[in-house]
Design an enzyme around this catalytic site. Structure first.
Site, PDB file in Angstrom:
ATOM      1  N   LYS A  87       0.855  -1.188   0.000  1.00 33.25           N
ATOM      2  CA  LYS A  87       0.000   0.000   0.000  1.00 33.25           C
ATOM      3  C   LYS A  87       0.891   1.238   0.000  1.00 33.25           C
ATOM      4  CE  LYS A  87      -4.361   1.200   2.285  1.00 33.25           C
ATOM      5  NZ  LYS A  87      -5.154   1.035   3.508  1.00 33.25           N
TER       6      LYS A  87
HETATM    7  O1  G3P Z   1      -7.800   1.943   5.133  1.00 30.91           O
HETATM    8  C1  G3P Z   1      -8.135   3.195   4.713  1.00 30.91           C
HETATM    9  C2  G3P Z   1      -9.512   3.692   5.053  1.00 30.91           C
HETATM   10  O2  G3P Z   1     -10.472   2.701   4.915  1.00 30.91           O
HETATM   11  C3  G3P Z   1      -9.626   4.545   6.291  1.00 30.91           C
HETATM   12  O3  G3P Z   1     -10.944   4.695   6.745  1.00 30.91           O
HETATM   13  O4  G3P Z   1     -12.574   5.374   8.462  1.00 30.91           O
HETATM   14  O5  G3P Z   1     -10.160   6.025   8.721  1.00 30.91           O
HETATM   15  O6  G3P Z   1     -11.588   7.111   6.998  1.00 30.91           O
HETATM   16  P1  G3P Z   1     -11.328   5.873   7.791  1.00 30.91           P
END
Ligand code: G3P
Length: 217
Positions: A87
């Protein structure tokens, strides 16, 4: 549509895997820190533990922001297990590294994508997956699902094979909206996946069937 779980919590990953509908896992430094995983050896071991639970792509994020560092980290991560996807953040050095990894056959997930232009760059560099963060876009008063629609259109126009991985999912409705928009993958918290089961008419209908079944003797 593939379902990934967006967590580094092994119990939640096992729970989602037991449902039989899980296709992969995404993690990020915030999710790893939340599980209290510290130090390089522990981090690498944790990725291997995840790979041993789910037989599908597991995104492991690099922490470097320069080309050489991203390549060094990414190559080490990719060696951990055949299912590791490196990633890489959507920055100039990240795009250069994605192109490098793509030429070497190393799978990548371009993360922190918030616009169709960024998604176009990721696809041109040969990213295996691109991660638009739809929840965070909604949080900033824009429409995250609309971005998925836009990227689907752009990729279709040119036949890009980069998979659209809808990330930062906040609800079961987000999953359905991303499916309607044509996202290839949704990476979700366990609660959002479990939310898909819920409908009051299912509960009412089942209660009635079970009650009537008693009359069958
Ligand atoms: O893994 C990346 C993403 O899904 C992060 O989600 O909830 O931290 O905006 P969030």
């Amino acid at each position: 549509m593939k379902f990934f779980i967006d967590t580094a919590n092994l119990e939640q990953i096992k729970e989602a895997e037991a449902l039989g509908v899980l296709d992969g896992v995404t993690t990020n430094p915030s999710l790893m820190a939340k599980e209290g995983i510290k130090g390089e050896a522990a981090v690498l071991k944790h990725y291997v533990d995840i790979c041993n639970i789910v037989d599908g792509p597991v995104s492991a994020e690099v922490l470097s922001t320069d080309f050489d560092g991203i390549v060094r980290e990414g190559e080490a991560l990719a060696k951990l297990h055949k299912n590791i996807v490196v990633k890489v953040p959507m920055i100039k050095e990240g795009i250069k590294a994605i192109k490098y990894f793509s030429d070497k056959g190393i799978k990548t997930n371009c993360t922190l994508v918030f616009s169709a232009g960024q998604a176009l760059l990721a696809a041109k560099a040969g990213a295996t997956m691109v991660s638009p963060f739809i929840g965070r876009i909604d949080d900033s008063n824009w429409d995250g699902v609309q971005l998925i629609e836009q990227i689907v259109q752009v990729y279709e126009n040119y036949g890009f094979v980069t998979e659209i991985l809808a990330a930062s999912i906040r609800s079961p409705l987000h999953i359905v909206q991303c499916a309607e928009a044509g996202a290839d993958i949704a990476t979700c918290p366990l609660t959002s996946i479990e939310g898909l089961f819920k409908h009051p008419l299912t509960d009412i209908g089942l209660a009635k069937f079970l009650e009537d079944a008693k009359k069958m003797g």
